[in-house]
Design a protein around this motif. Structure first.
Motif: not given
Length: 175
Positions: A7-9, A57-69, A71-72, A78-81
């Motif tokens: 989680n990079g937020t 170079k080796n870690i893929k960055i994945v932006p996920l659209k979400a409102i503040k609360y 996201y977690n 949902r993304y993890l599942r």
């Protein structure tokens, strides 16, 4: 192989304290992944704030659209599942998934009464979700390890100690 999701937020915040820890782990982990075949992704809540990271170079960055609360509580789980991913929470993140490890930096809000009551309650709930769901918990010192075990009832053998990010990655590169 199933992906590993960090989680990079927190890397959208000013880089101090816990965001600094996450930044150091991610930037030092990236070159260590070269040639391993591991699928490591850094997901973050894309809410218009910039992500404070150099090019990886080796870690893929994945932006996920979400409102503040959401996201977690909704979007990231949902993304993890969907991707059958293993979760790594480096910033005391609350996430209710069993395939996870979490770094719980400290439990200051539970020990000191300086924080507002609602924040303490929210933090207490977060700590309980960590106790119930995380396969393993890490913290920053042996003192915190014992305090977390005592206050939250997490067995000592489920709590590891990690130190600053540079030490972690330098040590892991020698293993």
């Amino acid at each position: 192989m199933n992906p590993i999701v960090i989680n990079g937020t927190v890397l959208c915040d000013p880089i101090t304290g816990i965001p600094r820890f996450v930044y150091e782990v991610v930037t030092r982990l990236d070159p260590l992944l070269e040639g391993t075949g591991l699928d490591v992704r850094l997901c973050y809540r894309d809410d218009g704030r910039p992500l404070h990271l150099p090019e990886l170079k080796n870690i893929k960055i994945v932006p996920l659209k979400a409102i503040k609360y959401s996201y977690n509580l909704v979007v990231l789980p949902r993304y993890l599942r969907k991707h059958h991913a293993f979760y790594v929470g480096l910033a005391s993140d609350m996430l209710m998934t069993r395939r996870s490890v979490v770094v719980l930096h400290d439990i200051r809000p539970l020990v000191m009464k300086t924080d507002r009551a609602f924040f303490r309650f929210k933090f207490w709930f977060h700590c309980l979700s960590t106790k119930w769901f995380a396969q393993r918990v890490f913290t920053v010192s042996d003192n915190q390890r014992h305090l977390i075990s005592e206050r939250l009832g997490i067995p000592l053998d489920k709590i590891g100690v990690t130190y600053n990010a540079g030490s972690i990655c330098r040590t892991s590169s020698r293993i």
